[in-house]
Design a protein around this motif. Structure first.
Motif, short mmCIF file in Angstrom:
data_model
loop_
_atom_site.label_atom_id
_atom_site.label_comp_id
_atom_site.label_asym_id
_atom_site.label_seq_id
_atom_site.Cartn_x
_atom_site.Cartn_y
_atom_site.Cartn_z
N TYR A 1 27.49 37.25 34.09
CA TYR A 1 28.02 37.79 35.35
C TYR A 1 28.56 36.68 36.26
O TYR A 1 29.48 36.90 37.04
CB TYR A 1 27.01 38.69 36.07
N THR A 2 28.03 35.47 36.12
CA THR A 2 28.60 34.33 36.84
C THR A 2 30.03 34.08 36.37
O THR A 2 30.95 33.86 37.17
CB THR A 2 27.72 33.07 36.62
N GLU A 3 30.22 34.14 35.05
CA GLU A 3 31.56 33.95 34.48
C GLU A 3 32.48 35.11 34.84
O GLU A 3 33.66 34.91 35.19
CB GLU A 3 31.46 33.80 32.96
N ALA A 4 31.96 36.34 34.74
CA ALA A 4 32.77 37.53 35.02
C ALA A 4 33.26 37.53 36.46
O ALA A 4 34.42 37.89 36.74
CB ALA A 4 31.97 38.79 34.72
N ALA A 5 32.41 37.11 37.40
CA ALA A 5 32.78 37.09 38.81
C ALA A 5 33.99 36.18 39.04
O ALA A 5 34.93 36.53 39.78
CB ALA A 5 31.60 36.64 39.67
N ILE A 6 33.99 35.02 38.39
CA ILE A 6 35.11 34.08 38.52
C ILE A 6 36.39 34.73 37.99
O ILE A 6 37.47 34.62 38.60
CB ILE A 6 34.81 32.77 37.75
N LEU A 7 36.29 35.42 36.86
CA LEU A 7 37.48 36.05 36.26
C LEU A 7 38.02 37.20 37.10
O LEU A 7 39.23 37.40 37.19
CB LEU A 7 37.15 36.54 34.85
N TRP A 8 37.14 37.97 37.75
CA TRP A 8 37.61 39.04 38.65
C TRP A 8 38.45 38.46 39.79
O TRP A 8 39.50 39.02 40.15
CB TRP A 8 36.42 39.81 39.23
N THR A 9 37.99 37.36 40.35
CA THR A 9 38.74 36.73 41.45
C THR A 9 40.09 36.20 40.95
O THR A 9 41.10 36.31 41.63
CB THR A 9 37.89 35.61 42.09
N GLU A 10 40.10 35.66 39.72
CA GLU A 10 41.37 35.21 39.11
C GLU A 10 42.32 36.38 38.91
O GLU A 10 43.53 36.28 39.19
CB GLU A 10 41.10 34.52 37.77
N ALA A 11 41.80 37.51 38.43
CA ALA A 11 42.64 38.70 38.21
C ALA A 11 43.23 39.20 39.52
O ALA A 11 44.42 39.55 39.59
CB ALA A 11 41.82 39.80 37.53
N ALA A 12 42.41 39.21 40.57
CA ALA A 12 42.90 39.66 41.88
C ALA A 12 44.03 38.76 42.38
O ALA A 12 45.04 39.24 42.91
CB ALA A 12 41.76 39.68 42.89
N ALA A 13 43.90 37.45 42.17
CA ALA A 13 44.94 36.50 42.60
C ALA A 13 46.24 36.75 41.83
O ALA A 13 47.34 36.68 42.41
CB ALA A 13 44.46 35.07 42.39
N LEU A 14 46.14 37.06 40.54
CA LEU A 14 47.33 37.34 39.72
C LEU A 14 48.01 38.64 40.15
O LEU A 14 49.23 38.75 40.14
CB LEU A 14 46.95 37.39 38.24
N ILE A 15 47.21 39.64 40.53
CA ILE A 15 47.77 40.91 41.00
C ILE A 15 48.54 40.70 42.31
O ILE A 15 49.64 41.22 42.50
CB ILE A 15 46.65 41.96 41.15
N THR A 16 47.94 39.90 43.21
CA THR A 16 48.63 39.56 44.46
C THR A 16 49.96 38.85 44.17
O THR A 16 51.00 39.19 44.73
CB THR A 16 47.74 38.64 45.33
N GLU A 17 49.88 37.88 43.28
CA GLU A 17 51.07 37.09 42.91
C GLU A 17 52.17 37.99 42.35
O GLU A 17 53.35 37.85 42.70
CB GLU A 17 50.65 36.06 41.87
N ALA A 18 51.80 38.95 41.50
CA ALA A 18 52.77 39.87 40.90
C ALA A 18 53.45 40.71 41.98
O ALA A 18 54.67 40.94 41.93
CB ALA A 18 52.09 40.77 39.88
N GLY A 19 52.67 41.16 42.96
CA GLY A 19 53.23 41.96 44.04
C GLY A 19 54.20 41.18 44.90
O GLY A 19 55.27 41.67 45.28
N GLU A 20 53.83 39.93 45.17
CA GLU A 20 54.67 39.11 46.06
C GLU A 20 55.93 38.60 45.37
O GLU A 20 56.98 38.45 46.00
CB GLU A 20 53.83 37.93 46.59
N SER A 21 55.84 38.32 44.05
CA SER A 21 56.97 37.71 43.33
C SER A 21 57.75 38.70 42.46
O SER A 21 58.88 38.42 42.07
CB SER A 21 56.46 36.58 42.44
N GLY A 22 57.09 39.85 42.15
CA GLY A 22 57.74 40.80 41.23
C GLY A 22 57.68 40.34 39.78
O GLY A 22 58.35 40.89 38.91
N ASN A 23 56.84 39.34 39.49
CA ASN A 23 56.74 38.77 38.15
C ASN A 23 55.75 39.57 37.30
O ASN A 23 54.54 39.52 37.51
CB ASN A 23 56.29 37.30 38.25
#
Length: 336
Positions: free
Chosen positions: A277-299
């Motif tokens: 769960y320590t590892e999973a928590a880090i990956l959830w935050t990474e996924a959220a950052a990528l979703i934000t990035e996709a919305g802002e850049s359209g990538n």
């Protein structure tokens, strides 16, 4: 004239555990926020989408108030819930309890509360009310919302009367601990195994580890799912990280609960669950950052990456919950 109870508010992150902490400390039962979340078997996952929704919603916990019911049952607390369609009776219910020295939990729609910065309808919000005067109610909310705050009696009435998804009919509740305040230690394993079993055996594909796997596939299509990706994708990511989740869609809270448990119980299954769960928590935050990035850049490639991460998270959390569900079959030693 003001009627105010002396209560202790702490820096907390999630609304329901914030209110539970206030109510239980007043009863002499002092538990950390992660312990309240874990003993209430609060962790879950849902991928929620329907025709009348503007955009999909990722949820990381059990339904509103289920955590409170779970915690009360597990610790043998007396949970008294009052609901009514009458605004007058609803107010009389809470005013009488506060007047008698009992802080009260309220479920309401956060949209109407004066101190809420983000005006979004959420009928599953929970606060603890500890006082009132002729104009305002005094409540405890999360750190993010200001902790000890006040809202006008008018706004409180609107928030309690609101209808819509997850709303309750002017729900108010109190918790009473038995004379001998229960030790949480004996209830840790049943709380963890109940949570793990529900996560591993979801009744539909939108829930539990299957829901995360499904989200990993569907998140790749999110740019096509909206006509306003700059708004909807960062908003979805914000809900995962900031909307009272404690970060990483409640995984940080559950990680901290498991960490606390490893100090109380000596178990290899528990340590495995904590590590994953320590590892999973880090990956959830990474996924959220990528979703934000996709919305802002359209990538779209950012969403492909986010989807791949969620696929990994689904397998990781499944492995963690399999280890944790095995806790019931071993007798872990209580740490000295």
């Amino acid at each position: 004239m003001a009627t105010v109870i002396d209560i202790e508010a702490r820096g907390t992150q999630h609304c329901e555990t914030t209110a539970l902490g206030v109510l239980l400390r007043h009863q002499g039962l002092d538990l950390s926020e992660p312990m309240l979340f874990g003993l209430g078997s609060g962790l879950s996952f849902v991928y929620w989408d329907s025709k009348n929704m503007g955009f999909p919603f990722l949820g990381g916990r059990v339904k509103p108030f289920e955590l409170t019911r779970n915690l009360a049952t597990r610790l043998g607390l007396e949970l008294v819930v009052q609901e009514t369609t009458s605004p007058r009776r609803a107010w009389e219910n809470v005013a009488a309890l506060v007047g008698a020295g009992h802080p009260v939990g309220l479920q309401l729609d956060s949209y109407y509360l004066d101190y809420f910065g983000s005006k979004v309808h959420f009928g599953g919000h929970v606060v603890a009310m500890y006082g009132y005067d002729d104009h305002d109610a005094y409540v405890v909310d999360t750190d993010q919302q200001g902790g000890k705050v006040s809202t006008s009696l008018t706004s409180l009435a609107q928030a309690r009367a609101a209808r819509g998804p997850m709303a309750a009919k002017h729900r108010s509740f109190t918790l009473t601990a038995p004379g001998n305040v229960p030790s949480p230690q004996a209830h840790i394993i049943p709380a963890i195994t109940a949570c793990a079993d529900a996560f591993l055996n979801p009744p539909i594909a939108n829930l539990g580890h299957r829901g995360i796997e499904k989200a990993g596939k569907l998140v790749r299509t999110w740019l096509q799912r909206t006509d306003n990706p700059q708004r909807d994708l960062p908003q979805a990511a914000l809900l995962m990280e900031k909307a009272g989740t404690g970060g990483a869609l409640f995984r940080n809270l559950y990680r901290d609960f498991l960490a606390e448990c490893t100090q109380l119980l000596d178990s290899s299954h528990l340590r495995t669950g904590y590590r994953l769960y320590t590892e999973a928590a880090i990956l959830w935050t990474e996924a959220a950052a990528l979703i934000t990035e996709a919305g802002e850049s359209g990538n779209a490639q950012s969403l492909v990456q986010a989807g791949t991460i969620l696929g990994d998270v689904s397998r990781m959390e499944r492995e963690a919950m399999k280890a944790l569900s095995s806790l019931g079959s071993e007798a872990p030693a209580i740490q000295p």
